[in-house]
Design a protein around this motif. Structure first.
Motif, mmCIF file in Angstrom:
data_model
loop_
_atom_site.group_PDB
_atom_site.id
_atom_site.type_symbol
_atom_site.label_atom_id
_atom_site.label_comp_id
_atom_site.label_asym_id
_atom_site.label_seq_id
_atom_site.Cartn_x
_atom_site.Cartn_y
_atom_site.Cartn_z
ATOM 1 N N THR A 137 30.656 4.354 8.561
ATOM 2 C CA THR A 137 29.975 4.647 9.838
ATOM 3 C C THR A 137 29.069 3.512 10.277
ATOM 4 O O THR A 137 28.308 3.673 11.235
ATOM 5 N N LEU A 138 29.103 2.375 9.562
ATOM 6 C CA LEU A 138 28.201 1.252 9.850
ATOM 7 C C LEU A 138 29.000 0.070 10.393
ATOM 8 O O LEU A 138 30.154 -0.161 10.000
ATOM 9 N N ASP A 139 28.334 -0.704 11.275
ATOM 10 C CA ASP A 139 28.918 -1.941 11.782
ATOM 11 C C ASP A 139 28.526 -3.081 10.851
ATOM 12 O O ASP A 139 27.332 -3.283 10.575
ATOM 13 N N ILE A 140 29.554 -3.837 10.354
ATOM 14 C CA ILE A 140 29.260 -4.886 9.363
ATOM 15 C C ILE A 140 28.320 -5.937 9.944
ATOM 16 O O ILE A 140 27.376 -6.387 9.271
ATOM 17 N N ASP A 141 28.533 -6.343 11.204
ATOM 18 C CA ASP A 141 27.683 -7.375 11.796
ATOM 19 C C ASP A 141 26.234 -6.897 11.914
ATOM 20 O O ASP A 141 25.281 -7.666 11.693
ATOM 21 N N SER A 142 26.039 -5.634 12.263
ATOM 22 C CA SER A 142 24.660 -5.105 12.376
ATOM 23 C C SER A 142 23.965 -5.090 11.029
ATOM 24 O O SER A 142 22.763 -5.378 10.931
ATOM 25 N N VAL A 143 24.725 -4.767 9.970
ATOM 26 C CA VAL A 143 24.116 -4.771 8.635
ATOM 27 C C VAL A 143 23.757 -6.187 8.219
ATOM 28 O O VAL A 143 22.694 -6.457 7.638
#
Length: 942
Positions: free
Chosen positions: A110-116
């Motif tokens: 449920t997470l965006d890799i770039d945002s992390v």
């Protein structure tokens, strides 16, 4: 197993209140979420052993992907090779972790890799994603060890749901983490004091137990109380005994089984795995959730219900905001209308004033009547219009929309009114600013005045203190002058008396020359000059005394000589002894000129009398020993008789006391008391008088050392010397050994009631004739001890107890003592006490038994009552003098005393000075004709 089952009930209660496995915050989390803190703590614990993983928060700690990889590997080691991850390649780490979690664990990403990677992903999103790992861990965990996996699910009724004892212990830790003095580390020692069990109960239901009132020292009481509450309130079986838990003897399995009951209760009440959740969602009550799919469906339904409620709440909040905004606008419009109505009222007032002015002008001239009438008519019409308008505006307050449209068309009037208000506001601001300026100037002026006043006050205080110091110093200077003059007089008397030739010339004392020198010096130099002269004369007096001793020794003046027996190395030998100067010497015989040995008595010597012994064994003849010590050396001598020994003891002790005292004065600069020196050197001293000069410890030591052998001593006068109770105690121990002391004068000193026992010991009732204790704060307790002894003094002539702090009740022991037939006291001296009328009442019984020559009761707070009682008691006695001055006697009491004097021929003096006698009817008899003479009469205004 029993303890696991029991503590599981706490967990079950916890889930009921939290709606999930979160912290105890029922109103904060939904049924399908956990608390962020719980998830974070779990993640820390699971990844603690992995390298390059340090979870502190849901932000930066997960940015490099190592934490996610560690969680995947911890739940399923075969899903991801953790060693293949590289902290320097976070993007690759995240992709591997997310792919493994979704493929192997079934956890969708449920997470965006770039945002992390760039740190812009919210911590809540990261926490929600991490909680999926926690859910997976819970769904696949087991509450018992591998060997016992078939036991705990049956006990809990949760077939297919497995948890380990470690999970149970972690759950208990979370439940009790916020409680003081509770630290759960194992299933045995951590539960011994009962606080952990009590904390579980309180976490499940705060009303079940008062946790703050518990104390770890009451372990047995805490455990027993917790077990009883768990059974009575939650129905948990007692699978362990109180003593086993308190002593730490309960096995781990028993404690696991018992605490598991708390967990079971927690699960049953939490609606997560039990029937209650099914009922809420329309599921049959008998249906129990066993599969992960059913559990997930239940959680999804709960989430949907939550989202619907949140949407409904958001809609209600928007409506509330719109309502608040509308009400705020209406309030502003109403306020504006009120301000406008106020302005219109002011305008109407102005127009009415103009109408009145025009009416007055009408009376002033006929030429302008028509014009004024027209103007008046116009103004009246205008006024009427304004009144109608005001009425319209008043009614407009009830109809907001209609009035607002009318006001919008009247924008110019509104602008003018606001302009006037602004001008008035500016005017008021200017006035306030001017007022602030004037206040500031006034405050500065007052502060300056306060500083000047403070400076003047400090200056006055400094001058006053300086004046006080100078006044005290001048008093001290006068005393120093007098002391020097008296001191020099003693010095010259000594020099002339003993015919002393000083090797160095001593300047004769010339008072006029000294005063002349002082006049040319300032105050400090005067003190220094007089102190120097006094110290010089002190040294001269010490030199004179020493020269006298040296002269007597050189002139071979022998103070005492005679035969004594001394102890040699092996036997006793008879030798001729002499005391000359400061030496105690012995010879082979009385004709020998060669000294066989001597002792220098000014080297810290001491002489002691020993008990008489027999001269030889079997002989009845006694010998009387003395011991002379010099440091560690000892000389034993014997006299043939007690009288001979006593004479040697008196001579030696007096000489040693004299030498020690002179040596002390020489070393310290203390002024020698020539009277004491004379007594110590005298062959006989029947009277010791060192009164009216401050007594020092050196003087006391000289008396204690020098008078023990003075059996001829008959009187002691230590009046006004500043004698303390401690000093008196030392002197009294020596006086107690003297048999002829008949006169005691220790008046005007610093004695208190603590000397009573010592004073009684020093008295010889059959010898004492005069006692003067006046001017000491002895108190009533002193009389309780001394009074009975005074009653045995058959030769007592004087007993002065004036100013001794005695009271009316405290004097009773003295009255009883003086009533004895053996007492022959003539004068009763009790001035300056606090006897009052009660004291006079006590004395009246004495006057019926004894007659006194003088009765002195001045300053005793006696009133008319006491005076009349005294007059009746003394009627028919032989009293000669009565002193009642300084009391509270008025004309009534004075008249009674006058009648006593008229009827008593022996009474020649009655002193009533300083009383409250006033010229009234009661005092009229005082001046009536009689044979009495008024020796002194002073009239003053009341």
């Amino acid at each position: 197993d029993d303890m696991v089952a029991y503590t599981a009930q706490f967990f079950q209660k916890y889930l009921e209140d939290t709606d999930a496995f979160g912290s105890y915050k029922p109103a904060s989390f939904t049924a399908d979420k956990f608390s962020k803190e719980e998830v974070l703590d779990w993640a820390k614990t699971k990844t603690d052993s992995y390298d390059n993983v340090n979870i502190e928060n849901f932000g930066k700690s997960f940015q490099d992907g190592m934490a996610f990889g560690a969680l995947v590997n911890a739940l399923e080691p075969n899903a991801l090779d953790f060693a293949s991850l590289n902290p320097e390649d976070p993007e690759s780490n995240l992709r591997k972790a997310f792919a493994a979690a979704e493929q192997t664990l079934g956890i969708p990403n449920t997470l965006d890799i770039d945002s992390v990677l760039n740190g812009t992903a919210s911590e809540d999103d990261v926490a929600d994603y991490t909680s999926e790992f926690y859910k997976k861990y819970i769904s696949e965990s087991d509450l018992v060890d591998n060997n016992d996996s078939d036991v705990l699910p049956d006990k809990l009724g949760l077939s297919g749901i497995k948890f380990t004892p470690e999970d149970l212990l972690n759950w208990i830790k979370r439940q009790t983490s916020d409680y003081d003095n509770v630290s759960v580390d194992d299933f045995t020692n951590s539960f011994k004091d009962g606080l952990a069990l009590s904390a579980l109960l309180h976490a499940m239901d705060p009303t079940s137990i008062d946790f703050k009132s518990l104390n770890s020292t009451n372990a047995k009481e805490n455990v027993e109380n917790a077990l009883n509450i768990a059974k009575n309130k939650f129905g948990l079986a007692k699978l362990v005994s109180v003593d086993d838990v308190v002593n730490g003897n309960a096995s781990k399995d028993d404690m696991v089984a018992y605490t598991a009951q708390f967990f079971q209760k927690y699960l049953e009440d939490s609606d997560v795995f039990g029937n209650a959740a099914s009922r809420d969602l329309g599921v049959e009550g008998s249906h129990v959730i066993h599969s992960d799919l059913e559990r997930q469906k239940l959680l999804d339904d709960l989430q949907n219900r939550k989202d619907a409620l949140l949407a409904e709440i958001a809609g209600l909040q928007d409506k509330i905001k719109d309502e608040i905004s509308l009400r705020k606008k209406m309030a502003e419009e109403i306020q504006f209308l009120k301000q406008q109505a106020s302005s219109d009222g002011q305008l109407r007032s102005v127009l009415e004033q103009k109408v009145k002015m025009l009416e007055s002008l009408v009376d002033g001239g006929n030429n302008t009547i028509a014009e004024l009438s027209q103007t008046q008519k116009q103004l009246a019409e205008e006024l009427e219009r304004q009144r109608r308008r005001g009425e319209e505006m008043s009614s407009g307050l009830n109809n907001l929309e209609s009035e607002r449209s009318n006001l919008l068309t009247d924008a110019e009037t509104k602008a003018n009114a606001l302009r006037e208000l602004e001008e008035r506001r500016n005017q008021l601001l200017n006035e306030i600013a001017d007022l602030h300026r004037r206040i500031k100037e006034e405050m500065e002026r007052r502060q300056q005045q306060a500083k000047e006043i403070a400076f003047l006050k400090n200056s006055m205080e400094h001058m006053s203190q300086k004046q006080i110091v100078q006044s005290k110093a001048r008093v001290g200077l006068d005393a120093l002058k007098k002391n020097l003059e008296d001191h020099l007089e003693d010095l010259y008397q000594w020099r002339d008396l003993h015919d002393i030739d000083m090797k160095e010339p001593v300047e004769d004392f010339d008072l006029s020359s000294i005063l002349s020198n002082l006049n040319s010096k300032n105050f400090e130099d005067q003190l220094s000059y007089l102190d120097g002269r006094l110290q010089e004369e002190n040294r001269n007096l010490c030199r004179i005394i020493q020269l006298k001793d040296d002269k007597a020794y050189l002139d071979e003046v022998i103070l005492k000589s005679g035969w004594l027996v001394m102890k040699g190395h092996k036997e006793w030998k008879k030798r001729w002894f002499t005391l000359a100067g400061n030496r105690f010497s012995f010879y082979e015989d009385e004709t020998s000129e060669d000294v066989a040995g001597s002792i220098n008595l000014d080297q810290g010597c001491d002489v002691v009398r020993h008990k008489a012994t027999k001269e030889e064994q079997g002989s009845n003849k006694k010998v009387w020993p003395l011991k002379v010590t010099v440091g560690e050396r000892k000389l034993f001598i014997r006299a043939a008789s007690k009288k001979e020994r006593h004479s040697w003891f008196a001579a030696l002790s007096s000489k040693i006391a004299h030498l020690n005292y002179v040596k002390h004065c020489t070393e310290t600069g203390e002024r020698p008391d020539s009277r004491l020196v004379g007594i110590l050197n005298a062959a006989s001293a029947p009277f010791l008088d060192i009164s009216n000069k401050p007594i020092t410890n050196a003087v006391v030591a000289a008396i204690v050392k020098g008078i023990p052998g003075r059996d001829e001593l008959e009187g002691i006068n230590l009046e006004n010397t500043g004698l303390t109770s401690e000093q008196f105690s030392s002197i009294s121990e020596v006086i107690e050994k003297l048999s002829k002391v008949a006169q005691f004068n220790v008046s005007n000193n610093k004695l208190d009631g603590s000397i009573a026992e010592k004073f009684v010991g020093a008295l010889k009732p059959e010898v004492v004739t005069d006692i003067d204790l006046s001017g000491n704060n002895l108190g009533d307790e002193f009389l309780k001890t001394v009074g009975p002894v005074i009653g045995t003094c058959s030769n007592l002539n004087v007993c002065d107890l004036s100013n001794c702090g005695l009271t009316g009740t405290g004097i009773e022991p003295l009255v009883e003592a003086l009533s004895q037939e053996s007492v022959t006291l003539e004068d009763l001296s009790l001035n300056n006490n606090k006897l009052g009328d009660d004291g006079v009442s006590s004395l009246t019984s004495l006057f019926s038994k004894k007659s006194f020559r003088r009765i002195l009761l001045a300053n005793n707070e006696i009133t008319d009552k006491g005076a009349e009682a005294l007059a009746n008691a003394l009627n028919g006695t032989t009293v000669e003098e009565i002193d009642l001055s300084g009391n509270k006697i008025s004309g009534k009491g004075a008249s009674a005393l006058k009648k006593l004097m008229e009827s008593t021929d022996s009474l020649h003096t009655l002193n009533l000075a300083s009383n409250s006698v006033v010229a009234d009817e009661s005092s009229s008899d005082l001046l009536a004709a009689s044979s009495l003479k008024i020796a002194a009469l002073t009239l003053s205004r009341t």
